[in-house]
Design an enzyme around this catalytic site. Structure first.
Site, mmCIF file in Angstrom:
data_model
loop_
_atom_site.group_PDB
_atom_site.id
_atom_site.type_symbol
_atom_site.label_atom_id
_atom_site.label_comp_id
_atom_site.label_asym_id
_atom_site.label_seq_id
_atom_site.Cartn_x
_atom_site.Cartn_y
_atom_site.Cartn_z
ATOM 1 N N LEU A 1 2.703 -9.070 28.244
ATOM 2 C CA LEU A 1 3.121 -9.870 29.395
ATOM 3 C C LEU A 1 4.482 -10.520 29.179
ATOM 4 O O LEU A 1 4.803 -10.982 28.087
ATOM 5 C CB LEU A 1 2.064 -10.942 29.677
ATOM 6 N N HIS B 1 5.297 -10.805 34.883
ATOM 7 C CA HIS B 1 3.842 -10.822 35.075
ATOM 8 C C HIS B 1 3.372 -12.258 35.376
ATOM 9 O O HIS B 1 2.538 -12.479 36.258
ATOM 10 C CB HIS B 1 3.114 -10.357 33.814
ATOM 11 N N GLN C 1 -2.750 7.129 33.709
ATOM 12 C CA GLN C 1 -1.469 7.110 34.404
ATOM 13 C C GLN C 1 -0.295 7.520 33.521
ATOM 14 O O GLN C 1 0.854 7.468 33.938
ATOM 15 C CB GLN C 1 -1.221 5.752 35.054
ATOM 16 N N ASP D 1 7.757 -2.308 41.097
ATOM 17 C CA ASP D 1 7.186 -0.960 41.215
ATOM 18 C C ASP D 1 6.914 -0.707 42.699
ATOM 19 O O ASP D 1 5.772 -0.734 43.152
ATOM 20 C CB ASP D 1 5.906 -0.870 40.373
ATOM 21 N N GLN E 1 4.563 2.074 43.874
ATOM 22 C CA GLN E 1 3.183 1.725 43.502
ATOM 23 C C GLN E 1 2.602 0.723 44.504
ATOM 24 O O GLN E 1 1.471 0.859 44.975
ATOM 25 C CB GLN E 1 3.195 1.131 42.092
ATOM 26 N N LEU F 1 12.936 -7.348 34.256
ATOM 27 C CA LEU F 1 12.062 -7.453 33.084
ATOM 28 C C LEU F 1 11.078 -6.293 33.093
ATOM 29 O O LEU F 1 10.525 -5.945 34.137
ATOM 30 C CB LEU F 1 11.288 -8.777 33.098
ATOM 31 N N SER F 2 10.874 -5.709 31.926
ATOM 32 C CA SER F 2 9.928 -4.593 31.791
ATOM 33 C C SER F 2 9.509 -4.505 30.335
ATOM 34 O O SER F 2 10.321 -4.732 29.432
ATOM 35 C CB SER F 2 10.596 -3.285 32.212
HETATM 36 P P1 AMP Z 1 2.499 -3.399 34.302
HETATM 37 O O1 AMP Z 1 1.900 -4.240 33.229
HETATM 38 O O2 AMP Z 1 3.806 -2.791 33.943
HETATM 39 O O3 AMP Z 1 1.511 -2.407 34.877
HETATM 40 O O4 AMP Z 1 2.823 -4.390 35.501
HETATM 41 C C1 AMP Z 1 1.822 -5.212 36.050
HETATM 42 C C2 AMP Z 1 2.344 -5.822 37.319
HETATM 43 O O5 AMP Z 1 3.507 -6.589 37.041
HETATM 44 C C3 AMP Z 1 2.755 -4.769 38.358
HETATM 45 O O6 AMP Z 1 2.327 -5.209 39.644
HETATM 46 C C4 AMP Z 1 4.257 -4.761 38.241
HETATM 47 O O7 AMP Z 1 4.906 -4.366 39.441
HETATM 48 C C5 AMP Z 1 4.542 -6.223 37.922
HETATM 49 N N1 AMP Z 1 5.844 -6.401 37.285
HETATM 50 C C6 AMP Z 1 6.372 -5.659 36.270
HETATM 51 N N2 AMP Z 1 7.620 -6.075 35.982
HETATM 52 C C7 AMP Z 1 7.895 -7.100 36.830
HETATM 53 C C8 AMP Z 1 9.024 -7.960 37.028
HETATM 54 N N3 AMP Z 1 10.145 -7.823 36.306
HETATM 55 N N4 AMP Z 1 8.949 -8.915 37.985
HETATM 56 C C9 AMP Z 1 7.812 -9.059 38.741
HETATM 57 N N5 AMP Z 1 6.713 -8.283 38.601
HETATM 58 C C10 AMP Z 1 6.758 -7.317 37.662
#
Ligand code: AMP
Length: 284
Positions: free
Chosen positions: A33, A37, A61, A152, A155, A186-187
């Site tokens: 996280l 998140h 996925q 996303d 998605q 952020l990723s």
């Molecule tokens: P993930 O853990 O990558 O599957 O992401 C979980 C959720 O967090 C998904 O709904 C993503 O779109 C969202 N998310 C990922 N990166 C960001 C971000 N930088 N800002 C806001 N939400 C995000």
């Protein structure tokens, strides 16, 4: 904050909340996280009485050559971060809880027209895996509200389609993309970048902003906008998979449209990044 790994335990907990008339919001994640998140958790807590965050790295996925095995798993750190938020329960199931008949026996969900375009064209099976796990999470939690990130975009759109088409009584709420100060979204995958790649990475957001700027200035030659965005990405050292202008519903854009989204996916070394920018009524 409660920690639950089994669906039956989760149901008992949710039943006790529901018996007090409390509305439940779900925030699905794959863990590791970051503040993006956590912003979704805060958004969820403003919309419902109770917030459940799921943490599940969904094998369905990931493609065979993707990063499932090395995807960062940081459970203790995630729990500590969630403890500081409005999260009431973390649901972190084992694979057998989510796929009781095993990956081969799983009922799978395909969303026509959305599963296999853009991201889906470059990551075959990805959105089938996303839709398949999200429906399972929805069934396990039966939330009134589910929160997803606009980061996303495809998605989010696919989940809205699925929810409406399967008559699920769930409100899908979108949270804005949280970015670093230089614009990089952020990723969890940003940590794969070398120092040199990290320096180049904000060019992805810059290319999207330039495309959005052209659309705002009423440019309607979508092909030319896409071409110049792709060139900007290549100049910055990216290998783009796509940079496209679409209508907000992901259909082909027309000159009379005012709501657009520009979506891009591009590789920097071995790391694949995605991002998008939305314009409503010509405003980004
Ligand atoms: P993930 O853990 O990558 O599957 O992401 C979980 C959720 O967090 C998904 O709904 C993503 O779109 C969202 N998310 C990922 N990166 C960001 C971000 N930088 N800002 C806001 N939400 C995000």
């Amino acid at each position: 904050m409660e920690r639950v790994s089994r669906v039956d335990e989760l149901r008992r907990l949710l039943d006790s909340w529901r018996s007090h008339g409390e509305a439940i919001a779900l925030v699905p994640t794959m863990g590791n996280l970051h503040p993006g998140h956590l912003s979704l958790v805060e958004l969820a807590s403003r919309q419902a009485d109770r917030v459940v965050v799921s943490i599940f790295v969904n094998p369905a996925q990931f493609g065979p050559n993707e990063d499932f095995a090395r995807y960062p798993r940081t459970r203790e750190q995630d729990l500590r971060a969630l403890d500081e938020t409005a999260c009431h329960a973390v649901f972190a199931p084992e694979q057998t809880e989510m796929y009781p008949r095993g990956p081969e026996g799983a009922v799978r969900i395909v969303v026509p027209g959305l599963s296999d375009v853009l991201e889906g064209a470059h990551r075959p099976g990805h959105f089938e895996g996303v839709a398949t796990v999200v429906l399972r999470l929805f069934n396990a939690v039966q939330p009134e509200i589910a929160v997803f990130g606009s980061k996303d975009y495809q998605q989010l759109h696919l989940i809205r389609y699925l929810t409406r088409d399967l008559l699920l009584p769930i409100d899908i709420v979108a949270g804005p993309t949280v970015r670093e100060s230089d614009g990089l979204a952020l990723s969890s995958r940003n940590q794969y970048l070398s120092a040199e790649e990290r320096r180049r990475a904000p060019a992805l957001h810059r290319a999207l902003r330039e495309s959005a700027h052209a659309l705002k200035s009423r440019a309607r030659d979508f092909g030319a906008i896409e071409k110049s965005g792709l060139q900007a990405l290549r100049r910055a050292g990216f290998t783009p998979d796509y940079l496209v202008v679409r209508r907000a519903d992901l259909g082909a854009p027309g000159t009379e449209d005012a709501n657009f989204v520009v979506l891009a996916a591009a590789r920097l070394g071995n790391t694949r990044l995605i991002d998008n920018i939305q314009l409503r009524g010509g405003v980004a």
